[in-house]
Design an enzyme around this catalytic site. Structure first.
Site, PDB file in Angstrom:
ATOM      1  N   ARG A 146      -7.260  -0.264  -6.956  1.00 32.12           N
ATOM      2  CA  ARG A 146      -7.620   0.821  -6.029  1.00 32.12           C
ATOM      3  C   ARG A 146      -7.789   2.099  -6.871  1.00 32.12           C
ATOM      4  NH1 ARG A 146      -4.330   1.391  -0.575  1.00 32.12           N
ATOM      5  NH2 ARG A 146      -6.298   2.257   0.131  1.00 32.12           N
TER       6      ARG A 146
ATOM      7  N   GLN B 122      -2.329   2.605   9.986  1.00 36.27           N
ATOM      8  CA  GLN B 122      -1.051   2.683   9.264  1.00 36.27           C
ATOM      9  C   GLN B 122      -0.018   3.491  10.052  1.00 36.27           C
ATOM     10  OE1 GLN B 122      -4.038   3.056   7.855  1.00 36.27           O
ATOM     11  NE2 GLN B 122      -4.073   2.462   5.719  1.00 36.27           N
TER      12      GLN B 122
ATOM     13  N   ASP C 270      -1.958  10.799  -2.179  1.00 30.87           N
ATOM     14  CA  ASP C 270      -2.348   9.748  -3.127  1.00 30.87           C
ATOM     15  C   ASP C 270      -2.636  10.310  -4.497  1.00 30.87           C
ATOM     16  OD1 ASP C 270      -2.963   8.483  -0.369  1.00 30.87           O
ATOM     17  OD2 ASP C 270      -2.868   6.860  -1.833  1.00 30.87           O
TER      18      ASP C 270
ATOM     19  N   ARG D  46       0.847  -1.186   0.000  1.00 30.14           N
ATOM     20  CA  ARG D  46       0.000   0.000   0.000  1.00 30.14           C
ATOM     21  C   ARG D  46       0.882   1.234   0.000  1.00 30.14           C
ATOM     22  NH1 ARG D  46       2.106   1.936   3.806  1.00 30.14           N
ATOM     23  NH2 ARG D  46       0.761   3.731   3.591  1.00 30.14           N
ATOM     24  N   GLY D  47       0.193   2.415  -0.114  1.00 31.42           N
ATOM     25  CA  GLY D  47       0.944   3.650  -0.293  1.00 31.42           C
ATOM     26  C   GLY D  47       1.036   3.922  -1.787  1.00 31.42           C
ATOM     27  N   ALA D  48       0.795   5.167  -2.183  1.00 34.00           N
ATOM     28  CA  ALA D  48       0.625   5.476  -3.604  1.00 34.00           C
ATOM     29  C   ALA D  48       1.803   5.042  -4.486  1.00 34.00           C
ATOM     30  CB  ALA D  48       0.330   6.970  -3.756  1.00 34.00           C
TER      31      ALA D  48
ATOM     32  N   ASN E  64      -5.385  12.429   0.398  1.00 36.82           N
ATOM     33  CA  ASN E  64      -4.499  11.589   1.222  1.00 36.82           C
ATOM     34  C   ASN E  64      -5.378  10.857   2.228  1.00 36.82           C
ATOM     35  OD1 ASN E  64      -1.793  10.668   1.891  1.00 36.82           O
ATOM     36  ND2 ASN E  64      -2.005  11.815   3.786  1.00 36.82           N
TER      37      ASN E  64
HETATM   38  O1  MRU Z   1      -4.698   3.260   2.215  1.00 40.05           O
HETATM   39  P1  MRU Z   1      -3.221   3.453   2.160  1.00 40.05           P
HETATM   40  O2  MRU Z   1      -2.496   2.908   3.340  1.00 40.05           O
HETATM   41  O3  MRU Z   1      -2.637   2.992   0.846  1.00 40.05           O
HETATM   42  O4  MRU Z   1      -3.034   5.044   2.203  1.00 40.05           O
HETATM   43  C1  MRU Z   1      -1.756   5.580   2.041  1.00 40.05           C
HETATM   44  C2  MRU Z   1      -1.691   7.041   2.206  1.00 40.05           C
HETATM   45  O5  MRU Z   1      -2.673   7.725   2.359  1.00 40.05           O
HETATM   46  C3  MRU Z   1      -0.317   7.663   2.073  1.00 40.05           C
HETATM   47  O6  MRU Z   1      -0.229   8.806   2.848  1.00 40.05           O
HETATM   48  C4  MRU Z   1      -0.074   8.039   0.606  1.00 40.05           C
HETATM   49  O7  MRU Z   1      -0.310   6.951  -0.235  1.00 40.05           O
HETATM   50  C5  MRU Z   1       1.303   8.531   0.388  1.00 40.05           C
HETATM   51  S1  MRU Z   1       2.506   7.247   0.483  1.00 40.05           S
HETATM   52  C6  MRU Z   1       4.031   7.904   0.107  1.00 40.05           C
END
Ligand code: MRU
Length: 358
Positions: free
Chosen positions: A92, A200, A241, A49-51, A251
């Protein structure tokens, strides 16, 4: 510096390996994924996970899938490419990095014309590797630029969700300046919102910062206001994101509230993200699709029922922070300041070929 990795190639072309983030911090388990369907499923379940990380994982997943099918007849090979692209892109909806990375591979495949399937598969593998390597370099550059915004000799920083090594191919985005600062002897006091409902912040951000020896304190999301009022923070920094052309930022849900609080308490509120997170085709945050998560992620916390089983739930995974609440956006190309429509356009040099409409 962080030694944490979110994903890597398996040995001998055997697929993609991801650190299963749903099991952290209790267990460190690497999963080997051998198809696009397995990678898409891992993205949907937030195992990776994470963009930036989901963009990289999707690119690697597409490469793995096409390597499996290189022996097929051409029409079938291309049909598999379309199917894998569609499945991965749909995993996603909010992080634009996912489509950005997949589109890079798709454009490359299209540009190869009559090349053999094996050549295409090999080039896709190389492109996915390049995306991973470039992301690592972008994280470092973001860290260097954002480090200049931290006070010295001590910085007291609040962050929300996880925008660290676990969310990228390198040392993260929002956490990158903290790793750079730590390396250079800056005294750091980091506060991590636990980040309901999937935690997270407490499960992932606290884990990776502690592992690097950085002082981190977890707080319930609802304690951020009082923390700010107590005057123990210098700034807030979060990841993104998707960033719209006007600087509105999607985000993790709760980010908007933190930005409102930061404004009220006179604290700078920074967003750190690579330019691959900017979507110039989204004029504002209103154009960004917000993922809705399963109600049971809210109703069943901590492995048990924490709400009436049939209770109605509002569960957006992300929210939009309006540009006017953001002090600066830090990218690998430098620090962007308001007005963001101009600074973002400059940063992208409006290379729309790199950012086709999503
Ligand atoms: O649902 P997630 O855990 O994928 O959400 C992630 C976030 O909101 C992060 O802040 C975002 O992706 C930036 S990661 C460098």
């Amino acid at each position: 510096m962080s030694d944490v990795r979110a994903l890597r190639w398996a040995d001998a072309g055997a697929g993609v390996e991801i650190l299963d983030q749903t099991l952290l911090p209790e267990q460190e388990v690497w999963l080997r994924l051998g198809s696009a369907a397995e990678v898409a499923s891992a993205i949907r379940d937030l195992r990776v996970r994470g963009a930036p990380a989901i963009g990289i994982a999707a690119a690697m997943g597409l490469a793995v899938e096409m390597a499996r099918h290189a022996g097929l007849e051409r029409d079938e090979f291309l049909r598999r490419l379309d199917a894998a692209y569609t499945e991965l892109a749909g995993a996603r909806p909010t992080a634009v990095n996912l489509r950005w990375a997949l589109d890079r591979l798709r454009r490359l495949a299209d540009s190869l014309g009559d090349a053999g399937n094996g050549v295409i598969a090999c080039k896709l593998w190389g492109e996915a590797t390049a995306i991973l390597d470039e992301d690592r370099a972008m994280c470092r550059a973001i860290g260097e630029h954002a480090f200049a915004l931290l006070p010295e000799p001590e910085a007291r920083v609040l962050t929300h969700c996880n925008a660290g090594a676990l969310a990228t191919g390198g040392i993260g985005t929002a956490l990158a300046p903290l790793y750079v600062g730590h390396e250079r002897g800056l005294r750091l006091k980091v506060y991590a919102d636990e980040t309901r409902p999937l935690l997270q912040g407490s499960r992932l951000t606290a884990w990776e910062l502690r592992r690097a020896g950085i002082d981190v304190t977890i707080l319930p999301d609802s304690a951020a206001a009082v923390l700010m009022r107590e005057g123990v923070l210098d700034l807030v920094i979060v990841g993104a994101d998707r960033i719209a052309a006007n600087g509105d930022v999607a985000n993790k849900v709760g980010t908007y509230g933190v930005a409102v609080l930061a404004r009220h308490h006179g604290l700078p509120f920074y967003v750190a993200a690579p330019t691959s997170t900017i979507d110039p085709h989204a004029a504002s945050g209103a154009a960004i699709p917000i993922e809705q998560r399963d109600a049971d992620e809210v109703r069943r916390g901590f492995g048990r029922l924490t709400a009436p089983a049939e209770a109605a739930v509002f569960a957006p995974a992300f929210d939009i922070t309006p540009a006017e609440l953001i002090s600066a956006i830090i990218t690998e190309r430098g620090i962007l300041r308001p007005p963001y429509d101009a600074s973002i356009a400059d940063a992208l040099a409006l290379d729309t070929a790199q950012h086709p409409p999503v």
